[in-house]
Design an enzyme around this catalytic site. Structure first.
Site, PDB file in Angstrom:
ATOM      1  N   GLU A   1      63.610 -56.271  58.335  1.00  0.00           N
ATOM      2  CA  GLU A   1      62.571 -56.164  57.319  1.00  0.00           C
ATOM      3  C   GLU A   1      61.987 -54.766  57.147  1.00  0.00           C
ATOM      4  OE1 GLU A   1      59.398 -58.797  58.480  1.00  0.00           O
ATOM      5  OE2 GLU A   1      58.514 -57.303  59.798  1.00  0.00           O
ATOM      6  N   LEU A   2      61.925 -53.976  58.205  1.00  0.00           N
ATOM      7  CA  LEU A   2      61.200 -52.709  58.123  1.00  0.00           C
ATOM      8  C   LEU A   2      61.952 -51.634  57.356  1.00  0.00           C
ATOM      9  CD1 LEU A   2      61.355 -50.896  61.553  1.00  0.00           C
ATOM     10  CD2 LEU A   2      62.878 -52.733  60.885  1.00  0.00           C
TER      11      LEU A   2
END
Lengths: 254, 299, 299, 254
Positions: free
Chosen positions: D52-53
């Protein structure tokens, strides 16, 4: 004091005077580029110059044919995108001054860059908006630079590409739009906008022109309050910078 | 996955009537080689979109490939107007949906993020909006800010069938790097169902992994990767090659009326089998030398 | 404009009660040197926000500097929970507004673009949304898609007073480069009134101009540029230094109860005058050698 | 055929089987990482793995302590941001499969990662959502991996962090939410969801366990239709890859 300058040079200098140090300025090509670089090289060294396609604070060494010319992207501090410049800076509300030009402007500072002729009849389609409508809608103030001709300064324009004060008075504020045009700089005069009517109001006349010269070459009568001074002419240093450093090939000054 | 393809096959994957997002900005990074091949294959009834109209859209309209153009205005910078686009608008053969740079950008952005709509400050109080409301009432709407009660304009997301990206370098999976400003291209790729990449240079996936921050279009969005050097000619690709002012002037002149436009197409599009032959015709190795960019200046 | 500042002065520019967006993600790129200085200066009643809660938020909450945390959940990865944050939530001393990673991201994104609200698919059907509706009804709202009539959830933009960015390199104007993934940091800077940059390395504006595509935070957003090497210790900065697992364990242990947390603060925050002294205390040159990143691997 | 494998290894292999070549997969740390890399190194070489990051398709050579560990970003094809991964891929609808774990799951696949105890009384706050709620809300399907214990597979959970089928039946569809949980993989069994009731439905039992072993260690009775087969065990090659290449230090497999 010198009179050895062109109307374009005076327009560029007048544009530069509208810019303050530390401001963020959205610029299209042509005279606004000269005005912005002139301000940055004189009284506004910490100004930020934005080009819509994703360019911040370039230091061109060659003149370009338009924003799409890599010459004007040279030595920029940022290369990014429309979302970055028009979204997170302009739409966000961080642009202090936006420069606009156009085919036609009306008494309320509405601008046409879309077409000439009657849009419902025969017409000639031109450039359209690009970022102009966005700047007119989202900048905290705009400065319009346009040639002083009756076919350009008109009672009614064929198409409103970029709204000024729309139908005047509170029309723009009623739509909850921020900003609005603050100055119209032509090659004969400088105009502001009347605080109530939001009609163009004559502020100064460029040296060498009379009031009649100004009024007889425009399609509507502007507001006139009291004595109208002459526009302050360019300094020698401003002229030197324009001619030697900013636009030596006279690409932008025509 | 190796997605390397010929330009012919990449273009042939586009059905007539598709919505194609084009990468050009006026005379920068235009997908000219792509447009030429679309014209050769006669893939027509296209809807085109881009934030600022450019030469790639103009030649496609001039060749009769496009019925519809969604854009924010445009030109060939100092070389003139988009004559074919303007003529299409003036004669009514092209349905143009005219916005501003940011409003098309926001439509792509909404499409890229899967947003159902996006509010915007632009367009209010303009004839652009009046026209859109009259002619395209399904793309613009009034909406009330649920937090303040203020009225806003909302735009519908733009969801092209295919984005064409003209990039500095890509690997065979389509992981792509673009030098210089990127205008609307990243949002176009993310909003579109799929992306066709035209790469000036093919690099290894190993090189992609060495500079993951330089990948601006990820390979999983890409259906075809085509190695096409000088694909933007006569337009520029930053750090690779400059624009060819003489040829842009020649095009701008030709585009001013249908007959000379047809003559241009006959010579430079139909008169050559592919982009390599086009490059040979417009100047070959001498041209490539002349327009090659200084790596420091970028042009 | 030269915005180089001391960490003391940059932190002193933040009034108590401000909303501060923090750059950390769990144990990566946390603004530890900044948090320490805030604690030393006793700037309290802060509202903190970040997409994924990290060690910088935890120590600020543990030191009693924050009343409110807007975040999407978080941890110290395998090193444990955010004990100070969790204790604050459990005892009611911290008002936590809990979202998900994307919903906080979208709130920053809306703030960065000047949007009045942003629709989102996340949160629906969850107790996160039930809590937000009950406790923060001004930040979430129902909205109807004007194009389809479908109901959507809308979030309010997040507009921090100041974003803190911990970056790989910046020039004296604040034009900043970040190596590695950037999570929510670019949207934080653009949504906030201003940004304080902590740079591991100060570079010349000339170097910024050589790589304009690497500038991810433009200088005009920045109020202070502070040169703070190893500002994230014990967390990592990609390509510069690795995390210090031993010190993270020491912190994670200490944070588990108020007494040991206070002892940690007494030793490592109040017990040193500044970040240089902190670095000397936690290992000095030997530490810097040990955690310095391999430039190829990045850690 | 071998029985020389751990329950974790079987879970990872079962997770890998849920992935098809060419899919885009959103992954948190732990077993899902092993499952994804295993699929990519066997039957799904063209799968895309997202963190996600802002990390796409890394090739780590060292195990990491979490998504924040640069070890798991190594040799990625993209380093970008939440907006890029969670916005333009996940929210846009391009994620085919998302993996989720949790403290507690109920019969409708709702997951709790936020707290244990009563949120209105005394409770212990845990990790919260991170990207889990977003994956549960936006992925085209999710696969839940969780230990098979009565305190984890519960009739009622303390907090719904990440919605499954909510109250079952059409509840999720009524909210116009896409996707939903497709599988729950535990260390004793694999469950799907009943097409009508959307309650967990037993699909297979891991070798070495009985139906009673499965049912007696969970807090609700799942749907059971017909004869329940045994779960296919890992192959030697899958075990070799997990042990020698993907998780040699047993960081993820516990």
């Amino acid at each position: 004091m010198t009179t050895d300058y062109s109307p374009s040079e005076l327009m560029a200098v007048a544009g530069a005077r509208e810019l303050k140090d530390g401001q963020i300025v959205a610029v299209g090509l042509g005279l606004p580029v000269v005005a912005s670089f002139l301000a940055k090289q004189t009284h506004a060294p910490n100004m930020t110059i934005l080009f819509e396609l994703g360019v911040v604070d370039p230091e061109p060494i060659d003149s370009g044919v338009g924003l799409a010319d890599p010459r004007v992207w040279y030595r920029a501090k940022v290369h990014s995108s429309f979302v970055d410049i028009l979204g997170t800076v302009l739409h966000k509300g961080r642009v202090d001054v936006g420069f606009l030009g156009g085919l036609e402007v009306d008494q309320f500072g509405n601008l046409n860059t879309t077409l000439v002729g009657d849009p419902r009849g025969k017409f000639k389609h031109m450039v359209g908006s690009g970022g102009a409508n966005d700047i007119a809608s989202c900048a905290n103030k705009t400065v319009i630079i346009i040639r002083h001709e009756a076919r350009k300064l008109k009672e009614t324009i064929s198409f409103v590409t970029s709204p000024g004060y729309i139908s005047g008075g509170s029309a723009r504020a009623d739509l909850k739009m921020r900003g609005g045009p603050e100055r119209v700089i032509t090659d004969k005069a400088i105009f502001g906008f009347h605080p109530e009517t939001k009609r163009m109001q004559l502020l100064s006349i460029h040296p060498g022109n009379t009031l009649d010269d100004v009024l007889n070459t425009m399609g509507f009568k502007p507001e006139i309050c009291g004595n109208i001074p002459y526009t302050e002419p360019p300094t020698q240093e401003q002229l030197r910078l324009i001619r030697e450093q900013i636009d030596p090939t006279r690409m932008y000054m025509g | 996955m190796n997605k390397l393809s010929t330009l012919h096959d990449a273009v042939a994957s586009i059905p007539p009537g598709s919505h194609v997002a084009l990468p050009g900005f006026a005379i920068a990074r235009c997908a000219m080689a792509f447009a030429h091949e679309v014209i050769r294959q006669g893939i027509n009834h296209l809807t085109l979109s881009q934030c600022v109209g450019a030469m790639d859209a103009d030649i496609l309209v001039g060749a009769g490939m496009a019925d519809r153009l969604i854009y924010g205005g445009g030109s060939l910078d100092r070389f003139g107007r988009l004559s074919a686009v303007n003529r299409g608008i003036e004669t009514g053969t092209l349905a143009a949906e005219e916005y501003s740079s940011l409003s098309v950008t926001f439509r792509y952005l909404a499409g890229s993020l899967g947003l159902p709509f996006i509010p915007i400050r632009s367009l209010q109080g303009s004839d652009l909006l009046r026209n859109l409301k009259e002619r395209h009432p399904d793309d613009v709407a009034a909406i009330t800010d649920p937090f303040t009660g203020e009225e806003w304009l909302a735009l519908k997301p733009l969801l092209p069938d295919v984005a064409v990206a003209l990039v500095s370098a890509a690997d065979e999976e389509g992981n792509a790097q673009i030098d210089g400003p990127r205008w609307d291209n990243l949002e176009q790729a993310r909003a579109s169902k799929r992306t066709i990449v035209l790469a000036h240079k093919i690099i290894s996936t190993e090189e992609v992994r060495q500079h993951p921050d330089r990948t601006v279009i990820p390979g999983f969005l890409v259906s075809h990767v085509v190695h096409v050097p000088f694909a933007a000619h006569p337009c520029s690709l930053f750090k690779a090659y400059d624009y060819d002012a003489d040829h842009i002037r020649l095009y701008a002149e030709a585009a001013q009326n249908p007959e000379s436009m047809q003559a241009y197409l006959d010579t430079y599009v139909f008169g050559v089998p592919d982009h390599a032959a086009y490059l040979a015709k417009v100047g070959g190795e001498e041209l490539k030398q002349r327009i090659s960019a200084d790596p420091q200046r970028g042009y």
